[in-house]
Design a protein around this motif. Sequence first.
Motif, PDB file in Angstrom:
ATOM      1  N   ARG A 130       0.856  -1.188   0.000  1.00 19.67           N
ATOM      2  CA  ARG A 130       0.000   0.000   0.000  1.00 19.67           C
ATOM      3  C   ARG A 130       0.882   1.224   0.000  1.00 19.67           C
ATOM      4  O   ARG A 130       1.800   1.320   0.818  1.00 19.67           O
ATOM      5  N   GLU A 158       1.166   3.937   1.332  1.00 17.88           N
ATOM      6  CA  GLU A 158       0.662   4.685   2.491  1.00 17.88           C
ATOM      7  C   GLU A 158       1.122   6.141   2.460  1.00 17.88           C
ATOM      8  O   GLU A 158       2.271   6.427   2.125  1.00 17.88           O
ATOM      9  N   PHE A 170       5.487  -0.501  12.098  1.00 18.38           N
ATOM     10  CA  PHE A 170       4.046  -0.472  12.345  1.00 18.38           C
ATOM     11  C   PHE A 170       3.280  -0.206  11.053  1.00 18.38           C
ATOM     12  O   PHE A 170       2.330  -0.910  10.727  1.00 18.38           O
ATOM     13  N   ARG A 171       3.682   0.828  10.342  1.00 17.71           N
ATOM     14  CA  ARG A 171       2.999   1.149   9.081  1.00 17.71           C
ATOM     15  C   ARG A 171       4.039   1.294   7.984  1.00 17.71           C
ATOM     16  O   ARG A 171       4.822   2.232   7.983  1.00 17.71           O
ATOM     17  N   ILE A 172       4.075   0.335   7.106  1.00 11.26           N
ATOM     18  CA  ILE A 172       5.058   0.320   6.031  1.00 11.26           C
ATOM     19  C   ILE A 172       4.326   0.105   4.712  1.00 11.26           C
ATOM     20  O   ILE A 172       3.132  -0.193   4.695  1.00 11.26           O
ATOM     21  N   GLU A 205      -3.988  -0.192  16.016  1.00 12.99           N
ATOM     22  CA  GLU A 205      -4.705  -1.411  15.584  1.00 12.99           C
ATOM     23  C   GLU A 205      -3.720  -2.514  15.214  1.00 12.99           C
ATOM     24  O   GLU A 205      -2.752  -2.298  14.498  1.00 12.99           O
ATOM     25  N   LEU A 206      -4.017  -3.689  15.773  1.00 11.63           N
ATOM     26  CA  LEU A 206      -3.191  -4.857  15.492  1.00 11.63           C
ATOM     27  C   LEU A 206      -3.935  -5.766  14.524  1.00 11.63           C
ATOM     28  O   LEU A 206      -3.406  -6.230  13.531  1.00 11.63           O
ATOM     29  N   SER A 226      -7.969 -10.202  10.185  1.00 12.47           N
ATOM     30  CA  SER A 226      -6.835  -9.804   9.354  1.00 12.47           C
ATOM     31  C   SER A 226      -5.753  -9.160  10.224  1.00 12.47           C
ATOM     32  O   SER A 226      -5.991  -8.169  10.899  1.00 12.47           O
ATOM     33  N   GLY A 233      -1.517  -8.008  10.608  1.00  9.81           N
ATOM     34  CA  GLY A 233      -0.247  -7.708   9.956  1.00  9.81           C
ATOM     35  C   GLY A 233       0.886  -8.455  10.659  1.00  9.81           C
ATOM     36  O   GLY A 233       1.027  -8.349  11.872  1.00  9.81           O
ATOM     37  N   ARG A 293       3.364  -5.935  11.986  1.00  8.94           N
ATOM     38  CA  ARG A 293       2.790  -5.159  13.079  1.00  8.94           C
ATOM     39  C   ARG A 293       2.715  -5.983  14.360  1.00  8.94           C
ATOM     40  O   ARG A 293       3.047  -5.495  15.442  1.00  8.94           O
TER      41      ARG A 293
HETATM   42  P1  ATP Z   1      -4.889   1.139   9.417  1.00  5.90           P
HETATM   43  O1  ATP Z   1      -6.190   1.784   9.855  1.00  5.90           O
HETATM   44  O2  ATP Z   1      -3.860   0.983  10.505  1.00  5.90           O
HETATM   45  O3  ATP Z   1      -4.332   1.692   8.142  1.00  5.90           O
HETATM   46  P2  ATP Z   1      -6.465  -0.761   8.103  1.00  5.90           P
HETATM   47  O4  ATP Z   1      -7.720  -0.693   8.885  1.00  5.90           O
HETATM   48  O5  ATP Z   1      -6.342  -0.106   6.794  1.00  5.90           O
HETATM   49  O6  ATP Z   1      -5.249  -0.338   9.046  1.00  5.90           O
HETATM   50  P3  ATP Z   1      -6.763  -3.425   7.244  1.00  5.90           P
HETATM   51  O7  ATP Z   1      -6.967  -3.061   5.839  1.00  5.90           O
HETATM   52  O8  ATP Z   1      -7.909  -3.873   8.065  1.00  5.90           O
HETATM   53  O9  ATP Z   1      -6.016  -2.247   7.989  1.00  5.90           O
HETATM   54  O10 ATP Z   1      -5.576  -4.483   7.318  1.00  5.90           O
HETATM   55  C1  ATP Z   1      -5.564  -5.516   8.269  1.00  5.90           C
HETATM   56  C2  ATP Z   1      -4.286  -5.526   9.076  1.00  5.90           C
HETATM   57  O11 ATP Z   1      -3.141  -5.470   8.229  1.00  5.90           O
HETATM   58  C3  ATP Z   1      -4.138  -4.341  10.013  1.00  5.90           C
HETATM   59  O12 ATP Z   1      -4.818  -4.571  11.211  1.00  5.90           O
HETATM   60  C4  ATP Z   1      -2.640  -4.323  10.226  1.00  5.90           C
HETATM   61  O13 ATP Z   1      -2.239  -5.268  11.210  1.00  5.90           O
HETATM   62  C5  ATP Z   1      -2.105  -4.767   8.888  1.00  5.90           C
HETATM   63  N1  ATP Z   1      -1.691  -3.610   8.083  1.00  5.90           N
HETATM   64  C6  ATP Z   1      -2.480  -2.833   7.301  1.00  5.90           C
HETATM   65  N2  ATP Z   1      -1.774  -1.864   6.724  1.00  5.90           N
HETATM   66  C7  ATP Z   1      -0.487  -2.022   7.131  1.00  5.90           C
HETATM   67  C8  ATP Z   1       0.733  -1.323   6.864  1.00  5.90           C
HETATM   68  N3  ATP Z   1       0.783  -0.291   6.042  1.00  5.90           N
HETATM   69  N4  ATP Z   1       1.859  -1.759   7.470  1.00  5.90           N
HETATM   70  C9  ATP Z   1       1.835  -2.829   8.304  1.00  5.90           C
HETATM   71  N5  ATP Z   1       0.714  -3.522   8.581  1.00  5.90           N
HETATM   72  C10 ATP Z   1      -0.431  -3.137   8.012  1.00  5.90           C
END
Ligand code: ATP
Length: 460
Positions: A204, A206, A214-216, A288-289, A330, A332, A335
């Motif tokens: 993604r 991001e 955590f967010r990559i 969020e985990l 779901s 990560g 994460r």
């Molecule tokens: P966030 O609100 O943190 O962006 P999201 O609600 O978009 O997350 P989901 O699409 O539900 O996340 O993805 C499910 C899981 O995948 C998340 O709970 C997280 O653990 C993981 N995840 C999502 N985006 C990332 C990211 N950019 N980097 C690392 N882990 C991720």
Amino acid sequence: MEKTMDKIVALAKGRGFVYPGSEIYGGLANSWDYGPLGVEFKNNVKRAWWQKFVQECPYNVGLDAAILMNPEVWVASGHVGGFNDPLMDCRNCKERFRADKLIEDYAAENGLDIGPVEAMSKEEMEAFIAEHIVCPSCGEKDFTPIRQFNLMFKTFQGVNEDTAAQIYLRPETAQGIFVNFKNVLRTTRRKMPMGIGQIGKSFRNEITPGNFIFRIREFEQMELEFFCNPKEEFEWFNYWKDTCHNWLLSLGLSDENLKLRDHAPEELSHYSNATTDIEYRFPFGWGELWGIADRTDFDLKAHMGHSGESLEYLDPVTNEKYVPYCIEPSLGADRVALAFLCEAYDEETLENGDTRTVMHFHPALAPFKAAVLPLQKKLSETSDKLFAGLAKHFNVDYDLAGSIGKRYRREDEIGTPYCVTVDFESLEDGCVTVRDRDTMAQERISMDSVKQFIEDKLVF
Ligand code: ATP
């Protein structure tokens, strides 16, 4: 002891868990590489998930679908089209924000009931922000208009880089499961309920990556799509919510650092009848985990509509025909690995006044399950044999260098749960000293029983 991200990142980098990506070229923003210990650790996290969510579950099977998919998949799923993120910049400090998140945060902080933000038009969002919101970074109130931005990475298949050849790197693994629903059902001859689990990379683009891993932008997901009779949706939703929570606890996260946050009805996505986020208290705050969502029949119906394939299920006993509902937990991998790293980190003052840094990983997650430490070089023949025997079953470290105290400290710092010391007496009695990382207690056991001793500790 203050647990800070700086300390955890420094240990991760210094001991070979996680390095900055492409470092000798000055790095690539927010990309990270897992080092020798990191790859073992993350593999253990993934294995532990697979064990609980596929191997031990009589309803579930696994899958490994391709990252590149027919672009129609992303039209059906809503990733191309409606689901673009609305972005805006602060003209004053140049910070970039997601407009929907700004509004959600503002509403939550002020206890406002504004309904689902997704239902707002671009103009409504802009008007709301202009009226209520100041820039969280600089406090000014000067935002650009909203631009739509798609988080999916684009690439091209084949030699022609034209739009007809454009495809995407998947932004979630789930769609690979939905498009294979029929294949899996047919080839495994399963009945409902049936779950399909998958671990794999997602991408993604991001806007605001950060907080280490955590967010990559390139990350791994561990997703289960659990299909069931619509009448049983809440029963299974609660079952998976509990299973996820217990999995985290069983691998060492403490409950005081976990929060199960049920989405309020107005917060639910339009396709969801229930959603719970499991959040973890990271050193930088709650995050969020795990997202656990009752996605109803939204995904299968969307693919039925776009592909023309029937994804209905005929119950062989009751002759009931329905499109199954889907419960999706779901998670990560990166994460949750970060959560385990944060939870494990500890600095202790010992009785003699020394301090030690210790990673209290659950043995199932520790990169090395044990370290073989010969007291002297002369003992290496026996030690080598012990190492070779254990290494057939799990990952073992071997360390000859320095005083035994120093070697213990090094193993503590990388979370090795057991140090196995070979001394001169071992040659006589066939026994070794096993030291426990957490209690530092030592016990003498026979060399032949070390493997079983450690294997018993790996169960969770
Ligand atoms: P966030 O609100 O943190 O962006 P999201 O609600 O978009 O997350 P989901 O699409 O539900 O996340 O993805 C499910 C899981 O995948 C998340 O709970 C997280 O653990 C993981 N995840 C999502 N985006 C990332 C990211 N950019 N980097 C690392 N882990 C991720």
